[in-house]
Design a protein around this motif. Structure first.
Motif, PDB file in Angstrom:
ATOM      1  N   UNK A 112     -20.981  12.859   2.295  1.00  0.00           N
ATOM      2  CA  UNK A 112     -21.678  13.546   3.502  1.00  0.00           C
ATOM      3  C   UNK A 112     -21.178  14.900   3.225  1.00  0.00           C
ATOM      4  N   UNK A 113     -22.079  15.960   3.514  1.00  0.00           N
ATOM      5  CA  UNK A 113     -21.651  17.520   3.488  1.00  0.00           C
ATOM      6  C   UNK A 113     -22.379  18.265   4.641  1.00  0.00           C
ATOM      7  N   UNK A 114     -21.451  18.828   5.473  1.00  0.00           N
ATOM      8  CA  UNK A 114     -21.999  19.597   6.569  1.00  0.00           C
ATOM      9  C   UNK A 114     -21.581  20.966   6.464  1.00  0.00           C
ATOM     10  N   UNK A 115     -22.571  21.723   6.699  1.00  0.00           N
ATOM     11  CA  UNK A 115     -22.424  23.217   6.539  1.00  0.00           C
ATOM     12  C   UNK A 115     -23.014  24.125   7.902  1.00  0.00           C
ATOM     13  N   UNK A 172     -18.340   9.808  10.375  1.00  0.00           N
ATOM     14  CA  UNK A 172     -17.526  10.783  10.710  1.00  0.00           C
ATOM     15  C   UNK A 172     -18.498  12.006  11.079  1.00  0.00           C
ATOM     16  N   UNK A 173     -19.583  11.778  10.581  1.00  0.00           N
ATOM     17  CA  UNK A 173     -20.525  12.967  11.050  1.00  0.00           C
ATOM     18  C   UNK A 173     -20.434  13.754  12.400  1.00  0.00           C
ATOM     19  N   UNK A 174     -20.343  12.961  13.349  1.00  0.00           N
ATOM     20  CA  UNK A 174     -20.567  13.776  14.850  1.00  0.00           C
ATOM     21  C   UNK A 174     -19.337  14.709  14.889  1.00  0.00           C
ATOM     22  N   UNK A 175     -18.291  13.852  14.667  1.00  0.00           N
ATOM     23  CA  UNK A 175     -17.049  14.500  14.776  1.00  0.00           C
ATOM     24  C   UNK A 175     -16.749  15.817  13.744  1.00  0.00           C
ATOM     25  N   UNK A 177     -14.527   8.214  14.658  1.00  0.00           N
ATOM     26  CA  UNK A 177     -15.673   8.034  14.156  1.00  0.00           C
ATOM     27  C   UNK A 177     -16.640   7.258  14.964  1.00  0.00           C
ATOM     28  N   UNK A 178     -17.998   7.026  14.390  1.00  0.00           N
ATOM     29  CA  UNK A 178     -18.967   6.542  15.275  1.00  0.00           C
ATOM     30  C   UNK A 178     -19.172   5.345  14.594  1.00  0.00           C
ATOM     31  N   UNK A 179     -18.402   4.213  14.635  1.00  0.00           N
ATOM     32  CA  UNK A 179     -18.780   3.099  13.873  1.00  0.00           C
ATOM     33  C   UNK A 179     -18.453   1.763  14.919  1.00  0.00           C
TER      34      UNK A 179
END
Length: 260
Positions: free
Chosen positions: A63-66, A90-93, A219-221
């Motif tokens: 995942x890449x977040x910009x 871990x995207x939301x964090x 994390x959101x798991x």
């Protein structure tokens, strides 16, 4: 003859026990390697919630977040996942961190085990020459692996962020700013070993303990075996952790980064 038969019988029993142990070990290892914890929500849901960032699925499955607006990020954070946890969890964090102008990368690792691909960060760094400063980060076992990469690439890494983790290398002689964040209800991180490794940290070391935070909620798991129940929500835990990291990063950035 009876003694010979007895020896053969004993030998067969021993070989049978060894074969059973090997088979059981293989089954356990296989279950561990192929058991993964994906994100609870889809990437589309995360994109709707965190509209100030652009969330991309990387070619390697990571995942890449910009940030959506502002100047192109000059600082990148590479985050190694905890054992068996999928990158998207871990995207939301990390979206909260990216909102403030940072590029965040979560590589997809073999069997979601950072220890199997300790140099995964290297390809990301090479693929983004526009990034001038790099920080290595990781959750749980991913933090241990991140510390190893940071140690092996001291001239390329500007700092280390350990989330519910401790260093796996002696960095006491390294000019490497290090941040450690964990919760006081964490039931998974080995606190005794964490304390023993304190002497391994860089002189530029900062620690933050979040009241009510546990091991899993970065994390959101969902829940994690052996962990304690948190007394704050996952949203609160991630928000506080992101705020601590952002404050620490802003002070590092003000100094131009450790290698700047």
């Amino acid at each position: 003859m009876s003694q010979v038969k007895s020896r053969k019988t004993i030998r067969k029993i021993i070989l049978g026990i060894i074969a059973a142990v090997i088979l059981l070990s293989a089954v356990i290892v296989g279950m561990c390697l192929f058991n993964e914890r994906p994100a609870v929500q889809s990437m589309a849901v995360y994109q709707d919630v965190y509209s100030d960032v652009q969330i991309n699925a990387a070619e390697d499955g990571g995942v890449e977040i910009f940030p959506q607006s502002g100047e192109a990020p000059k600082t990148g954070i590479i985050f190694y996942v905890g054992a068996q946890i999928r990158p998207d969890a871990y995207t939301p964090f990390l979206a909260r961190v990216a909102e403030q102008g940072y590029a965040c990368f979560i590589p997809n690792l073999s069997f979601n085990m950072a220890a199997l691909e300790p140099n995964a960060a290297e390809e990301i760094m090479l693929s983004h020459p526009e990034i001038e400063r790099w920080y290595l980060a990781g959750h749980s076992m991913g933090g241990l692996t991140a510390s190893g990469f940071a140690d092996d690439h001291r001239d390329e890494v500007d700092g280390l962020i350990l989330v519910a983790a401790y260093t796996n290398r002696d960095l006491s002689d390294a000019d490497l700013p290090t941040l450690a964040v964990f919760g006081d209800t964490d039931g998974v991180m080995n606190k005794d070993l964490y304390d023993k490794r304190m002497s391994w940290n860089s002189a530029d070391f900062e620690e933050h303990v979040i009241p009510g935070a546990n091991h899993a909620q970065y994390g959101d798991y969902g829940e994690q075996p052996r962990d304690n129940a948190a007394t704050i929500t996952a949203d609160e835990q991630q928000a506080q952790t992101a705020e601590i990291i952002l404050d620490w990063l802003s002070r590092r950035e003000a100094n131009g980064g450790s290698n700047g």
